[in-house]
Scaffold this active site. Structure first.
Site, PDB file in Angstrom:
ATOM      1  N   LYS A  37      85.560  75.803 111.466  1.00  0.00           N
ATOM      2  CA  LYS A  37      85.074  77.291 111.600  1.00  0.00           C
ATOM      3  C   LYS A  37      86.555  78.474 112.359  1.00  0.00           C
ATOM      4  O   LYS A  37      86.554  79.144 111.788  1.00  0.00           O
ATOM      5  CB  LYS A  37      84.139  77.314 112.249  1.00  0.00           C
ATOM      6  N   ARG A  95      72.823  80.016 116.861  1.00  0.00           N
ATOM      7  CA  ARG A  95      73.454  79.028 117.509  1.00  0.00           C
ATOM      8  C   ARG A  95      71.642  78.050 117.244  1.00  0.00           C
ATOM      9  O   ARG A  95      71.566  76.957 117.343  1.00  0.00           O
ATOM     10  CB  ARG A  95      74.255  78.168 118.545  1.00  0.00           C
ATOM     11  N   ARG A 109      91.606  66.664 117.258  1.00  0.00           N
ATOM     12  CA  ARG A 109      92.212  67.637 116.935  1.00  0.00           C
ATOM     13  C   ARG A 109      93.369  68.356 118.787  1.00  0.00           C
ATOM     14  O   ARG A 109      92.394  67.623 119.882  1.00  0.00           O
ATOM     15  CB  ARG A 109      90.646  68.609 116.692  1.00  0.00           C
ATOM     16  N   ARG A 138      90.513  69.007 124.011  1.00  0.00           N
ATOM     17  CA  ARG A 138      89.058  69.923 124.908  1.00  0.00           C
ATOM     18  C   ARG A 138      87.832  68.960 125.266  1.00  0.00           C
ATOM     19  O   ARG A 138      87.869  68.034 124.756  1.00  0.00           O
ATOM     20  CB  ARG A 138      88.251  70.672 124.316  1.00  0.00           C
ATOM     21  N   ARG A 179      77.391  67.346 120.769  1.00  0.00           N
ATOM     22  CA  ARG A 179      77.067  68.545 120.228  1.00  0.00           C
ATOM     23  C   ARG A 179      76.795  68.313 118.636  1.00  0.00           C
ATOM     24  O   ARG A 179      75.811  69.259 118.574  1.00  0.00           O
ATOM     25  CB  ARG A 179      79.098  68.767 120.123  1.00  0.00           C
TER      26      ARG A 179
HETATM   27  P1  AMP Z   1      82.243  75.882 119.932  1.00  0.00           P
HETATM   28  O1  AMP Z   1      83.439  76.304 120.039  1.00  0.00           O
HETATM   29  O2  AMP Z   1      81.710  77.193 119.105  1.00  0.00           O
HETATM   30  O3  AMP Z   1      82.136  74.747 119.101  1.00  0.00           O
HETATM   31  O4  AMP Z   1      81.461  76.528 121.681  1.00  0.00           O
HETATM   32  C1  AMP Z   1      81.725  75.449 122.198  1.00  0.00           C
HETATM   33  C2  AMP Z   1      81.154  75.131 123.217  1.00  0.00           C
HETATM   34  O5  AMP Z   1      80.538  76.571 123.786  1.00  0.00           O
HETATM   35  C3  AMP Z   1      79.249  75.035 122.495  1.00  0.00           C
HETATM   36  O6  AMP Z   1      79.162  73.870 123.147  1.00  0.00           O
HETATM   37  C4  AMP Z   1      78.197  74.998 123.661  1.00  0.00           C
HETATM   38  O7  AMP Z   1      78.587  74.260 124.464  1.00  0.00           O
HETATM   39  C5  AMP Z   1      78.681  76.838 124.684  1.00  0.00           C
HETATM   40  N1  AMP Z   1      78.454  78.033 123.162  1.00  0.00           N
HETATM   41  C6  AMP Z   1      79.174  78.440 122.141  1.00  0.00           C
HETATM   42  N2  AMP Z   1      78.696  79.667 121.773  1.00  0.00           N
HETATM   43  C7  AMP Z   1      76.943  79.675 122.085  1.00  0.00           C
HETATM   44  C8  AMP Z   1      75.881  79.635 121.764  1.00  0.00           C
HETATM   45  N3  AMP Z   1      76.059  80.671 120.507  1.00  0.00           N
HETATM   46  N4  AMP Z   1      74.898  79.508 122.770  1.00  0.00           N
HETATM   47  C9  AMP Z   1      75.146  78.406 122.872  1.00  0.00           C
HETATM   48  N5  AMP Z   1      75.614  77.827 123.423  1.00  0.00           N
HETATM   49  C10 AMP Z   1      77.193  78.067 122.812  1.00  0.00           C
END
Ligand code: AMP
Length: 214
Positions: A13, A88, A127, A160, A171
């Site tokens: 994404k 989400r 990654r 990460r 996740r």
């Molecule tokens: P991402 O980089 O989008 O995978 O986000 C990394 C982490 O940030 C996720 O695993 C969540 O812990 C938190 N996070 C990001 N976006 C959201 C969201 N819309 N709602 C809740 N937690 C979020």
């Protein structure tokens, strides 16, 4: 154009959002990036979010809603945006609908990037992210390199914390339980453009743009 990008963690994404943002000239709004910045800056939000993110769990809806509403009110979002990582949960999706209604926003597009979970686990393990410019690489692309090909920073690649295998599994579980229902929610009243997330970055990008034109 207003775009919501869906897909499991690691499906690509962020990479696609960055390309679309520069091609369509609209901001890439990644809630994950916003939270990682807050953690790096050790703001109040960052302190609250850090542990939750490291476990691969979701930050509470009320915090996320405050964050996204504030971001969408910035003038650079007036002509469109790409949401990456939001909504989400169904609560987030319903609140976003209300917010759009208040702002008189009727048109938005939904893109779902699909991929097999085993492929995702393999990819996330490999990654690496440049901590200076945020660019995402696969280990194959940076094998033997000491500097980032994008910004020339030295020794800046990192894995990460939430890309470690046990966290990835959580996740994916969280995605299945909380985010797949959001897609079902939208599928009742919106067209969803679904593309296959396995392929070259360019191919997938073209497929998204083609899907959006139809
Ligand atoms: P991402 O980089 O989008 O995978 O986000 C990394 C982490 O940030 C996720 O695993 C969540 O812990 C938190 N996070 C990001 N976006 C959201 C969201 N819309 N709602 C809740 N937690 C979020």
């Amino acid at each position: 154009m207003r775009l919501i990008l869906f897909g499991a963690p690691g499906v690509g994404k962020g990479t696609q959002a960055k390309i679309l943002s520069s091609k369509l000239n609209i901001p890439h709004i990644s809630t994950g990036d916003m939270l990682r910045q807050a953690v790096a800056d050790q703001t109040e939000l960052g302190k609250k979010a850090e542990e939750i993110m490291n476990r691969g769990d979701l930050v509470p809806d009320d915090i996320m809603l405050g964050l996204i509403k504030e971001r969408l009110q910035k003038p650079d979002s007036d002509n469109g945006f790409i949401l990456d990582g939001f909504p989400r949960t169904e609560v987030q999706a319903k609140s976003l609908d209300l917010h759009f209604a208040e702002m008189n926003i009727k048109d938005f597009n939904i893109v779902n990037i699909d991929a097999d979970e085993n492929e995702i686990i393999k990819r996330l393990n490999r990654r690496r992210v440049c901590k200076e410019c945020g660019k995402i690489f696969s280990l194959d692309e940076i094998e033997g390199l000491k500097t980032c090909p994008n910004c020339n920073s030295e020794n800046s690649f990192y894995l990460r914390d939430d890309d470690k295998e046990d966290v990835i599994k959580n996740r994916l579980e969280v995605f299945r339980a909380n985010t797949v229902p959001v897609l079902n929610y939208y599928s009742n009243n919106r067209k969803i453009v679904t593309v296959n997330g396995i392929g070259s970055i360019e191919e997938i990008n073209e497929e998204i743009l083609k899907g959006l034109q139809n």
